[in-house]
Design an enzyme around this catalytic site. Sequence first.
Site, PDB file in Angstrom:
ATOM      1  N   GLY A 215       2.703   9.034   6.049  1.00  0.00           N
ATOM      2  CA  GLY A 215       2.397  10.038   5.052  1.00  0.00           C
ATOM      3  C   GLY A 215       3.554  10.979   4.811  1.00  0.00           C
ATOM      4  N   GLY A 235       8.072   7.895  -7.171  1.00  0.00           N
ATOM      5  CA  GLY A 235       6.757   8.511  -7.058  1.00  0.00           C
ATOM      6  C   GLY A 235       6.601   9.661  -8.029  1.00  0.00           C
ATOM      7  N   SER A 236       5.712  10.575  -7.694  1.00  0.00           N
ATOM      8  CA  SER A 236       5.387  11.674  -8.600  1.00  0.00           C
ATOM      9  C   SER A 236       6.516  12.698  -8.654  1.00  0.00           C
ATOM     10  CB  SER A 236       4.099  12.363  -8.147  1.00  0.00           C
ATOM     11  OG  SER A 236       4.309  13.082  -6.940  1.00  0.00           O
ATOM     12  N   GLU A 257      13.138   8.236  -8.937  1.00  0.00           N
ATOM     13  CA  GLU A 257      12.479   7.782 -10.161  1.00  0.00           C
ATOM     14  C   GLU A 257      11.087   8.391 -10.157  1.00  0.00           C
ATOM     15  OE1 GLU A 257      10.899   4.041 -12.808  1.00  0.00           O
ATOM     16  OE2 GLU A 257      11.525   3.682 -10.750  1.00  0.00           O
ATOM     17  N   LEU A 258      10.823   9.254 -11.122  1.00  0.00           N
ATOM     18  CA  LEU A 258       9.606  10.055 -11.108  1.00  0.00           C
ATOM     19  C   LEU A 258       8.692   9.679 -12.276  1.00  0.00           C
ATOM     20  CD1 LEU A 258      11.376  13.443 -10.286  1.00  0.00           C
ATOM     21  CD2 LEU A 258      10.576  11.670  -8.722  1.00  0.00           C
ATOM     22  N   GLY A 259       7.562  10.327 -12.352  1.00  0.00           N
ATOM     23  CA  GLY A 259       6.592  10.039 -13.405  1.00  0.00           C
ATOM     24  C   GLY A 259       7.063  10.535 -14.753  1.00  0.00           C
ATOM     25  N   CYS A 291       4.088   4.667 -14.132  1.00  0.00           N
ATOM     26  CA  CYS A 291       4.937   5.707 -14.714  1.00  0.00           C
ATOM     27  C   CYS A 291       5.337   5.389 -16.149  1.00  0.00           C
ATOM     28  CB  CYS A 291       6.178   5.922 -13.842  1.00  0.00           C
ATOM     29  SG  CYS A 291       7.268   4.499 -13.729  1.00  0.00           S
TER      30      CYS A 291
END
Length: 362
Positions: A215, A235-236, A257-259, A291
């Site tokens: 986590g 991820g976010s 690399e994000l949303g 995404c």
Amino acid sequence: MNNQNQNFLDTERWQGRAFFADWQTTAAGVMDVTDPATGAVIVSVGVGGAADIARAATEARAAQKIWAKTLPTERARILSKAADLLEQNGTELIPWIMRESGSIYPKASIEIEHGALFIRHAASLATAPMGMMIPSMDGRANYAKRVPHGIVGVISPFNFPLVLSIRSIAAALAFGNAVVHKPDPRTPISGGIIIARIFEEAGLPKGVLQVVPGGADAGEAMCTDANIAMISFTGSARAGSKVAEIAGKHFKKIQLELGGKNSLIVLDDADLDIAASNSAWGAFLHQGQICMATGLILADEKIAEALTAKLVMKASHLPAGDPSTNQVALGPIISDSQVASIQAIVEDAVAKGAKLLIGGNP
């Protein structure tokens, strides 16, 4: 290994464990992996905490020095064999991706296909030129050479767990790096165990790839560990900003690399059947948990009402449920918390004047 073998994943090898130099137990214990469509426990895996990440990074650092000296052709050979193994065992692996991530069969198949393509591309890069001549102002020769970072930490998401893990892992390995990988704890098999198995079987030297599901505490440990030189995160935006903050304080190279909020524009001369079909595909593929999903449709006011009607009709013909039945177009949302988040968005939109034309309740 060939495509007739239906025990390639071999749960007895890794159940309750993580992948260090070998399959071993973790200090943080075990966690259950559940099928989001049914809530049934699929299997258990080792879960990593800060101590497990430190162990993995130390072992990876020791293994990386020899791996970096391995001939590029040998690194390429191992990567190519891993791609072969992924394809050859796709029949067995696809149902695991479906059960764990809630993917329908075509989407899970794409993960195998594209995952193998990413590995093969990385294999081709292993033998690419690693140096270049740089222009000089004084007649002397300047030469630059690319060298491995050392240890690359990879943190991947649940939505395309195999593809979005393997593309970073394979490239890092190709250039002589070792990898400590933390797949999303909701998809540790698709995003981690499968990858560990193909590289284990392909002959990757022990310790070069470490796969430790975990986590946020494990992710934070990766961002602070002195042995890890780079973090590759997918991820976010919220989680990514935290990764950038913590890793940046420790002077690590960071790749994020994000949303996104992706718009689809429909002009007044569009074929509305095609526009509705493309809108449905973009918005609903893998339950919209991507995404690149269409998050906003901008339509000319002349055709907005007609397009809306066609999109509602499309949505009404998309059965949702358990992907293992092969009778659904949409699988489950990955977790109850995500369902609650989506429900809150719907209720907020309606409260602000939006019209609910179909669905609206999980």
